[in-house]
Design an enzyme around this catalytic site. Structure first.
Site, PDB file in Angstrom:
ATOM      1  N   LYS A 205      95.701  33.376  96.604  1.00 41.37           N
ATOM      2  CA  LYS A 205      96.803  33.852  95.832  1.00 41.37           C
ATOM      3  C   LYS A 205      96.945  32.878  94.456  1.00 41.37           C
ATOM      4  O   LYS A 205      97.050  33.440  93.310  1.00 41.37           O
ATOM      5  CB  LYS A 205      98.157  33.442  96.651  1.00 41.37           C
ATOM      6  CG  LYS A 205      99.413  33.813  96.040  1.00 41.37           C
ATOM      7  CD  LYS A 205      99.728  35.138  95.410  1.00 41.37           C
ATOM      8  CE  LYS A 205     100.949  35.280  94.542  1.00 41.37           C
ATOM      9  NZ  LYS A 205     100.941  36.522  94.027  1.00 41.37           N
ATOM     10  N   GLY A 254      99.987  38.847  73.084  1.00 41.75           N
ATOM     11  CA  GLY A 254     101.401  38.846  72.930  1.00 41.75           C
ATOM     12  C   GLY A 254     102.161  37.436  72.876  1.00 41.75           C
ATOM     13  O   GLY A 254     101.502  36.594  72.192  1.00 41.75           O
ATOM     14  N   CYS A 261     106.232  33.415  88.432  1.00 39.02           N
ATOM     15  CA  CYS A 261     104.995  33.016  89.282  1.00 39.02           C
ATOM     16  C   CYS A 261     103.900  32.330  88.321  1.00 39.02           C
ATOM     17  O   CYS A 261     103.438  31.490  88.940  1.00 39.02           O
ATOM     18  CB  CYS A 261     104.360  34.504  89.929  1.00 39.02           C
ATOM     19  SG  CYS A 261     105.624  35.225  91.188  1.00 39.02           S
ATOM     20  N   LYS A 264     104.620  28.670  87.440  1.00 37.33           N
ATOM     21  CA  LYS A 264     104.836  27.699  88.393  1.00 37.33           C
ATOM     22  C   LYS A 264     103.487  27.508  89.308  1.00 37.33           C
ATOM     23  O   LYS A 264     103.076  26.499  89.712  1.00 37.33           O
ATOM     24  CB  LYS A 264     105.966  28.089  89.384  1.00 37.33           C
ATOM     25  CG  LYS A 264     105.650  28.760  90.542  1.00 37.33           C
ATOM     26  CD  LYS A 264     107.043  28.939  91.294  1.00 37.33           C
ATOM     27  CE  LYS A 264     107.213  30.414  92.376  1.00 37.33           C
ATOM     28  NZ  LYS A 264     105.691  30.431  93.149  1.00 37.33           N
TER      29      LYS A 264
HETATM   30  P1  NAD Z   1     113.815  34.604  94.990  1.00 41.84           P
HETATM   31  O1  NAD Z   1     114.163  33.164  94.464  1.00 41.84           O
HETATM   32  O2  NAD Z   1     113.899  35.813  94.471  1.00 41.84           O
HETATM   33  O3  NAD Z   1     114.064  34.683  96.275  1.00 41.84           O
HETATM   34  C1  NAD Z   1     113.959  33.652  97.658  1.00 41.84           C
HETATM   35  C2  NAD Z   1     115.195  34.029  98.626  1.00 41.84           C
HETATM   36  O4  NAD Z   1     115.191  33.195  99.325  1.00 41.84           O
HETATM   37  C3  NAD Z   1     116.585  33.864  98.026  1.00 41.84           C
HETATM   38  O5  NAD Z   1     117.495  34.963  98.186  1.00 41.84           O
HETATM   39  C4  NAD Z   1     117.291  32.649  98.765  1.00 41.84           C
HETATM   40  O6  NAD Z   1     118.595  32.536  98.946  1.00 41.84           O
HETATM   41  C5  NAD Z   1     116.343  32.769 100.066  1.00 41.84           C
HETATM   42  N1  NAD Z   1     116.417  31.362 100.745  1.00 41.84           N
HETATM   43  C6  NAD Z   1     116.036  30.346 100.441  1.00 41.84           C
HETATM   44  N2  NAD Z   1     116.046  29.453 101.426  1.00 41.84           N
HETATM   45  C7  NAD Z   1     116.210  30.006 102.525  1.00 41.84           C
HETATM   46  C8  NAD Z   1     116.222  29.769 103.976  1.00 41.84           C
HETATM   47  N3  NAD Z   1     116.061  28.666 104.381  1.00 41.84           N
HETATM   48  N4  NAD Z   1     116.473  30.652 104.856  1.00 41.84           N
HETATM   49  C9  NAD Z   1     116.716  32.192 104.539  1.00 41.84           C
HETATM   50  N5  NAD Z   1     116.784  32.497 103.142  1.00 41.84           N
HETATM   51  C10 NAD Z   1     116.442  31.464 102.067  1.00 41.84           C
HETATM   52  O7  NAD Z   1     112.088  34.429  95.164  1.00 41.84           O
HETATM   53  P2  NAD Z   1     110.998  35.410  95.052  1.00 41.84           P
HETATM   54  O8  NAD Z   1     110.650  35.765  93.450  1.00 41.84           O
HETATM   55  O9  NAD Z   1     111.218  36.625  95.975  1.00 41.84           O
HETATM   56  O10 NAD Z   1     109.802  34.525  95.192  1.00 41.84           O
HETATM   57  C11 NAD Z   1     109.605  34.338  97.005  1.00 41.84           C
HETATM   58  C12 NAD Z   1     108.059  33.768  97.074  1.00 41.84           C
HETATM   59  O11 NAD Z   1     107.145  34.831  96.729  1.00 41.84           O
HETATM   60  C13 NAD Z   1     107.957  32.824  96.160  1.00 41.84           C
HETATM   61  O12 NAD Z   1     106.937  31.841  96.712  1.00 41.84           O
HETATM   62  C14 NAD Z   1     107.082  33.277  94.845  1.00 41.84           C
HETATM   63  O13 NAD Z   1     106.031  32.529  94.545  1.00 41.84           O
HETATM   64  C15 NAD Z   1     106.170  34.583  95.975  1.00 41.84           C
HETATM   65  N6  NAD Z   1     105.971  35.756  95.118  1.00 41.84           N
HETATM   66  C16 NAD Z   1     106.799  36.134  94.246  1.00 41.84           C
HETATM   67  C17 NAD Z   1     106.604  37.344  93.566  1.00 41.84           C
HETATM   68  C18 NAD Z   1     107.430  37.829  92.335  1.00 41.84           C
HETATM   69  O14 NAD Z   1     106.979  38.698  91.607  1.00 41.84           O
HETATM   70  N7  NAD Z   1     108.614  37.414  92.241  1.00 41.84           N
HETATM   71  C19 NAD Z   1     105.245  37.907  93.398  1.00 41.84           C
HETATM   72  C20 NAD Z   1     104.463  37.201  94.633  1.00 41.84           C
HETATM   73  C21 NAD Z   1     104.698  36.100  95.445  1.00 41.84           C
END
Ligand code: NAD
Length: 433
Positions: A205, A254, A261, A264
């Protein structure tokens, strides 16, 4: 299958709705009670194309349920996906506190053999550490596997429903079978599930995101070089991308990449590599180039006005870090806004989805227009930052009438310089002749 998803952000909500849509019984959990209450009423806390109907439909069918009762949800699940946030910590390393908090809840809830799949982006070795956390809270049998998510915000539902590949990092063959079972409906046309060891899956990833960021930063450097040499980066991009070994994706120069993502994940990769004593210099350079690139558009604006921006209104179109989302995490527009305000300008902006998020973050430091053309009225220039569809072919005659001076800065090279000059505009792009 009985599926539990922990964390209902961009990844968890899309995954939960996607699994429910294939007929699974899905419980999505979060510690944010307000988010869960809204979702239970069918209200979406985020903007993502196609997600609202998917959530509403499956909620209505009773296959998708939202709760804060995590342990109870885990106790009934055959598979638990962990999709909580992994934001950068103070030294750039991934902050895994949400992962381990979720792990403790999982441990307390487990009943019978359960597969725990980490969807969040986590450093190599996290699946081992999560296993220890869960084991400290349960005597039940379980397997922890890595299942990184590759969806793109703005097209997340499509990506999730038709994945290019599903990476499964596992040592327990029973866990691989469970993952094959739950993903089979998404992989009917061809078997795109790639099984490997957990450490390789975790690294895959980071390597994928870093590779994409490197391509963008490389083309941004080429754009800067084109400006110095009188070449045109669009021509270079087309010529380079025509080589099938290179391909034409992710070659657009751009205003720099942003989002939750790439920035970080590269920082986390660098921290991991330093800890392991390995050199990852290209990733380091991509990050530095990107920080510089985020300032290029602002520097062009300041230079055009000879530094005399005090009291001038500058209009911005597009604030989200990319089209199709309301996410402004690390968005280049925020850097540009800081530059313009520091130079004394007033900023009026419009984004089709991210106005509310920007208002929350910046308050009344800038003016936010609910209609795109309202932002342009009496501005000294219009700056395009995020290439939403509706900005691609706007009414330039109207823009010219509204602007105090006919000056355009095109941070994504989506407009035709020759045509705009024929209309009397002064046009600036990125790396264009
Ligand atoms: P986000 O911040 O939008 O959502 C995370 C959620 O987890 C929040 O709603 C938060 O309240 C909840 N949370 C936190 N602690 C918790 C707990 N102990 N129990 C239950 N819920 C809890 O994050 P995201 O953008 O969805 O990203 C999540 C993960 O996926 C990250 O590691 C990110 O790097 C990865 N990721 C994100 C994307 C993207 O495009 N956003 C794509 C691929 C991977």
């Amino acid at each position: 299958m009985r599926v539990c998803v922990i964390g209902t952000g961009y990844v968890g909500l899309v995954a939960g709705a996607g699994f429910a849509d294939m007929g699974n019984d899905v419980v999505c959990c979060d510690i944010d009670a307000e988010k869960i209450a809204r979702l239970s009423r069918g209200e979406l806390p985020i903007f993502e194309p196609g997600l609202e109907p998917l959530v509403k439909h499956n909620l209505g069918e009773g296959r998708l349920v939202f709760t804060t009762a995590i342990e109870q949800a885990v106790s009934k699940a055959e598979i638990v996906f962990v999709a909580v946030g992994t934001p950068p910590g103070p030294d750039g390393e991934a902050d895994l506190s949400q992962i381990f908090a979720a792990g403790a809840s999982i441990g307390r809830g487990l009943k019978g053999f359960t597969v725990v799949a980490i969807k969040s982006t986590v450093p190599v070795g996290t699946s081992d550490r999560l296993r220890d956390t869960i084991a400290a809270n349960t005597t039940q049998p379980f397997a922890v596997i890595s299942n990184p998510e590759f969806l793109k915000e703005g097209d997340a539902v499509n990506d999730f429903m038709k994945p290019d590949r599903v990476i499964v990092g596992a040592t327990d063959p029973r866990a691989v079978d469970v993952l094959r079972h739950v993903y089979a409906p998404f992989l009917r046309t061809s078997d795109r599930l790639i099984a490997m060891d957990p450490h390789s899956a975790e690294l895959t990833k980071y390597a994928a995101n870093t590779m994409l960021a490197i391509r963008i930063s490389f083309m941004n450097e080429m754009a800067g070089l084109c400006e110095r040499l009188g070449a045109d980066v669009d021509a270079v991009r087309r010529g380079v991308g025509a080589d099938p070994r290179i391909g034409n994706k992710f070659l657009f120069p751009g205003s720099g990449y942003g989002g939750s993502c790439f920035p970080k994940d590269i920082k986390a990769l660098l921290t991991t590599a330093r800890g392991a004593g390995a050199a990852v210099e290209i990733a380091d350079a991509a990050q530095r180039v990107n920080e510089r690139q985020k300032r290029v558009l602002g520097e062009k604006v300041v230079a055009h006005f000879g530094g005399q921006l005090a009291g001038k209104k500058i209009a911005l179109w597009g604030l989200a870090f990319k089209p199709g989302t309301d996410d402004i995490r690390e968005a280049p527009a925020l850097v540009l806004i800081d530059q313009l305000l520091a130079a004394g300008a007033r900023v009026a902006a419009h984004d089709p989805a991210a106005n509310a998020a920007v208002r929350k973050q910046l308050g009344d430091r800038i003016e936010l227009a609910s209609a795109a053309y309202d932002a342009v009225k009496d501005a000294a220039a219009l700056v395009l930052v995020t290439e939403w569809h509706e900005f691609r072919r706007p009414n330039f005659e109207r823009i010219k009438q509204l602007l105090a001076q006919p000056v355009l800065f095109d941070g994504r090279n989506i407009w035709e310089p020759g045509y705009l000059r024929s209309l009397g505009f002064t046009y600036y792009g990125i790396g264009r002749k």
